[in-house]
Design a protein around this motif. Structure first.
Motif, PDB file in Angstrom:
ATOM      1  N   ALA A 110       0.745  -1.270   0.154  1.00 54.25           N
ATOM      2  CA  ALA A 110       0.044   0.051   0.039  1.00 54.25           C
ATOM      3  C   ALA A 110       0.859   1.192  -0.076  1.00 54.25           C
ATOM      4  O   ALA A 110       0.428   2.219  -0.733  1.00 54.25           O
ATOM      5  CB  ALA A 110      -0.921  -0.114   1.246  1.00 54.25           C
ATOM      6  N   LEU A 111       1.877   1.369   0.939  1.00 54.18           N
ATOM      7  CA  LEU A 111       2.834   2.555   0.840  1.00 54.18           C
ATOM      8  C   LEU A 111       3.364   2.841  -0.629  1.00 54.18           C
ATOM      9  O   LEU A 111       3.490   3.811  -0.898  1.00 54.18           O
ATOM     10  CB  LEU A 111       3.970   2.292   1.834  1.00 54.18           C
ATOM     11  CG  LEU A 111       4.965   3.291   1.888  1.00 54.18           C
ATOM     12  CD1 LEU A 111       4.390   4.699   2.282  1.00 54.18           C
ATOM     13  CD2 LEU A 111       6.032   2.963   3.012  1.00 54.18           C
ATOM     14  N   PHE A 112       3.964   1.726  -1.070  1.00 54.55           N
ATOM     15  CA  PHE A 112       4.570   1.997  -2.393  1.00 54.55           C
ATOM     16  C   PHE A 112       3.597   2.228  -3.605  1.00 54.55           C
ATOM     17  O   PHE A 112       3.766   3.034  -4.386  1.00 54.55           O
ATOM     18  CB  PHE A 112       5.339   0.589  -2.796  1.00 54.55           C
ATOM     19  CG  PHE A 112       6.681   0.560  -2.128  1.00 54.55           C
ATOM     20  CD1 PHE A 112       7.884   0.559  -2.900  1.00 54.55           C
ATOM     21  CD2 PHE A 112       6.733   0.473  -0.808  1.00 54.55           C
ATOM     22  CE1 PHE A 112       9.083   0.390  -2.483  1.00 54.55           C
ATOM     23  CE2 PHE A 112       7.799   0.214  -0.138  1.00 54.55           C
ATOM     24  CZ  PHE A 112       9.177   0.556  -1.030  1.00 54.55           C
ATOM     25  N   VAL A 113       2.286   1.938  -3.385  1.00 53.67           N
ATOM     26  CA  VAL A 113       1.413   2.129  -4.412  1.00 53.67           C
ATOM     27  C   VAL A 113       0.910   3.710  -4.158  1.00 53.67           C
ATOM     28  O   VAL A 113       0.651   4.538  -5.229  1.00 53.67           O
ATOM     29  CB  VAL A 113      -0.022   1.386  -4.258  1.00 53.67           C
ATOM     30  CG1 VAL A 113      -1.225   1.930  -5.063  1.00 53.67           C
ATOM     31  CG2 VAL A 113       0.081  -0.311  -4.611  1.00 53.67           C
ATOM     32  N   TRP A 114       0.746   4.248  -2.810  1.00 51.15           N
ATOM     33  CA  TRP A 114       0.634   5.710  -2.665  1.00 51.15           C
ATOM     34  C   TRP A 114       1.854   6.385  -3.301  1.00 51.15           C
ATOM     35  O   TRP A 114       1.633   7.382  -3.815  1.00 51.15           O
ATOM     36  CB  TRP A 114       0.535   6.039  -1.039  1.00 51.15           C
ATOM     37  CG  TRP A 114      -0.926   5.446  -0.808  1.00 51.15           C
ATOM     38  CD1 TRP A 114      -1.387   4.650   0.032  1.00 51.15           C
ATOM     39  CD2 TRP A 114      -2.200   6.570  -1.011  1.00 51.15           C
ATOM     40  NE1 TRP A 114      -2.810   4.810   0.336  1.00 51.15           N
ATOM     41  CE2 TRP A 114      -3.169   5.874  -0.506  1.00 51.15           C
ATOM     42  CE3 TRP A 114      -2.251   7.619  -1.901  1.00 51.15           C
ATOM     43  CZ2 TRP A 114      -4.508   6.273  -0.822  1.00 51.15           C
ATOM     44  CZ3 TRP A 114      -3.531   7.985  -2.029  1.00 51.15           C
ATOM     45  CH2 TRP A 114      -4.589   7.298  -1.211  1.00 51.15           C
ATOM     46  N   LEU A 115       3.081   5.929  -3.090  1.00 50.13           N
ATOM     47  CA  LEU A 115       4.279   6.726  -3.874  1.00 50.13           C
ATOM     48  C   LEU A 115       4.155   6.746  -5.204  1.00 50.13           C
ATOM     49  O   LEU A 115       4.520   7.750  -5.882  1.00 50.13           O
ATOM     50  CB  LEU A 115       5.626   5.927  -3.064  1.00 50.13           C
ATOM     51  CG  LEU A 115       5.938   6.283  -1.775  1.00 50.13           C
ATOM     52  CD1 LEU A 115       7.147   5.171  -1.501  1.00 50.13           C
ATOM     53  CD2 LEU A 115       6.295   7.749  -1.395  1.00 50.13           C
TER      54      LEU A 115
END
Length: 138
Positions: A110-115
């Motif tokens: 999820a964090l990488f998708v947001w980034l």
């Protein structure tokens, strides 16, 4: 003769796409040469090579999806002699593109998708800003 930031970024965007396709072709080539896959057995979306292979396939496809708009605006600015509009944010656009691709290849958490989304949004906003500025000159 040195390149303007707009010209350097245009070439870099193409070069980055080329690097990703070379990585993808190398990965697929190794699978074929090792006998793990038939040469005609690869899915276009990378779904048959889960993990890094699928993320690399999507990162490459995403570069190609966005390259026409980015290239068109940069080329227009260069041909119209308006790189004073695109030069200041050109390297920011490239940085956001590189970040998006690298994050895409690293993880789908999820964090990488947001980034990834944030870096894509930066690119969209830069293109929109350039289009507004360039169209005001018409």
């Amino acid at each position: 003769m040195s390149l303007s930031p707009s010209a350097a970024v245009l070439l870099s965007l193409v070069g980055w796409s080329l690097l990703l396709v070379v990585l993808l072709a190398s990965m697929r080539g190794l699978q074929v040469l090792s006998g793990r896959k038939a040469v005609n057995a690869f899915a276009a979306d990378g779904s048959d090579v889960p993990g890094f292979g699928q993320r690399l396939t999507r990162a490459y496809a995403n570069c190609l999806e966005n390259l026409p708009a980015q290239a068109a605006v940069l080329l227009y600015a260069m041909l119209a002699g308006q790189t004073t509009i695109t030069d200041p944010l050109a390297y920011c656009l490239l940085g956001a593109r590189l970040l998006q691709s690298c994050v895409h290849m690293l993880s789908t958490s999820a964090l990488f998708v947001w980034l990834r989304f944030a870096s894509y949004l930066v690119q969209v906003l830069i293109l929109a800003w350039w289009l507004l500025r360039l169209s005001a000159l018409l």
